[in-house]
Scaffold this active site. Structure first.
Site, PDB file in Angstrom:
ATOM      1  N   ASP A  89     143.416  69.138  18.593  1.00 54.80           N
ATOM      2  CA  ASP A  89     142.039  68.898  18.604  1.00 54.80           C
ATOM      3  C   ASP A  89     141.446  69.293  17.503  1.00 54.80           C
ATOM      4  OD1 ASP A  89     142.612  67.198  20.932  1.00 54.80           O
ATOM      5  OD2 ASP A  89     140.750  67.621  22.247  1.00 54.80           O
ATOM      6  N   LYS A 150     136.381  62.896  18.160  1.00 56.35           N
ATOM      7  CA  LYS A 150     136.175  63.566  19.713  1.00 56.35           C
ATOM      8  C   LYS A 150     134.927  63.819  19.688  1.00 56.35           C
ATOM      9  CE  LYS A 150     137.583  67.784  22.847  1.00 56.35           C
ATOM     10  NZ  LYS A 150     138.656  68.640  22.822  1.00 56.35           N
ATOM     11  N   LYS A 175     137.713  60.402  22.362  1.00 56.47           N
ATOM     12  CA  LYS A 175     137.499  61.663  22.631  1.00 56.47           C
ATOM     13  C   LYS A 175     136.138  61.551  23.290  1.00 56.47           C
ATOM     14  CE  LYS A 175     139.648  65.681  25.356  1.00 56.47           C
ATOM     15  NZ  LYS A 175     140.839  66.789  24.235  1.00 56.47           N
TER      16      LYS A 175
END
Length: 214
Positions: A89, A150, A175
């Site tokens: 991430d 995300k 996400k």
């Protein structure tokens, strides 16, 4: 969505500045028991991969502000993969994005994606962006061949909101992370188009689902 599918869609997370190895192993124990993934600091990845080899392990790159140089982000990602991370991430450089340097943002992401054979999720930090900038960030992530976008790191004011998830899902799987602490929160994100949830409350979300839906 059944319980197993829900659990597999949660990245049970511990990323605070005071996180210890004991904190990480506790999260890994929960993830293994409930069937969740785990998202942990990069300094513990090697130990975590040895401790819980069957748990899908995510870690962060350029965290939490995204202001590392592109080379450092690339090296950090490669090291995390070598240590046993299954997913990365990475935080975009918000300052460069807000300055209109979208090509630099895209190129930095593309370098990381090309350097590792594992999925890369791009944290765009929605609370700091206008809608126009959110579109630009998602387009950069898509052009860089990222796996997901995300919403948040959890270190800026504000987290995942339905309208942002809807916007982001026009580009890539989403996400939703930041402020998701119950099954109702998670369901709202899934209904908006999210495919993954990032939360320190993974156990509570699954148990809340069981209490209300199962």
């Amino acid at each position: 969505m059944n319980r197993e599918d829900l659990a597999a869609s949660i990245d049970h997370t511990v990323l605070g500045p005071e996180t210890t190895l004991d904190d990480v192993t506790s999260v890994l124990d929960d993830a293994a028991e409930y069937g969740m993934n785990a998202c942990i600091p990069p300094c513990y990845v090697e130990e975590a991969a040895e401790y819980a080899p069957d748990v899908t392990l995510a870690t962060v790159v350029g965290f939490p502000h995204g202001q590392h140089t592109p080379e450092i982000k690339r090296r950090e990602g490669v090291e995390a993969w070598n240590d046993g991370a299954d997913e990365l991430d990475v935080v975009i450089n918000v300052g460069r994005l807000k300055a209109g340097e979208t090509e630099a943002v895209r190129d930095e992401l593309a370098e990381l994606v090309a350097a590792v054979p594992i999925p890369v999720k791009v944290i765009i930090e929605t609370a700091l962006l206008t809608d126009e900038e959110k579109h630009a960030a998602c387009e950069a992530a898509k052009e860089a061949d990222a796996e997901m976008v995300k919403t948040s790191t959890g270190f800026a004011d504000g987290g995942a909101v339905v309208s942002d998830v809807e916007l982001m899902s026009e580009y890539l799987p989403v996400k939703a992370s930041g402020g998701v602490s119950s099954w109702a929160d998670a369901k709202a994100m899934f209904d908006a188009g999210a495919v993954r949830i990032g939360a320190s409350s993974g156990v509570a979300i699954v148990e809340d689902y069981v209490d209300n839906e199962a």
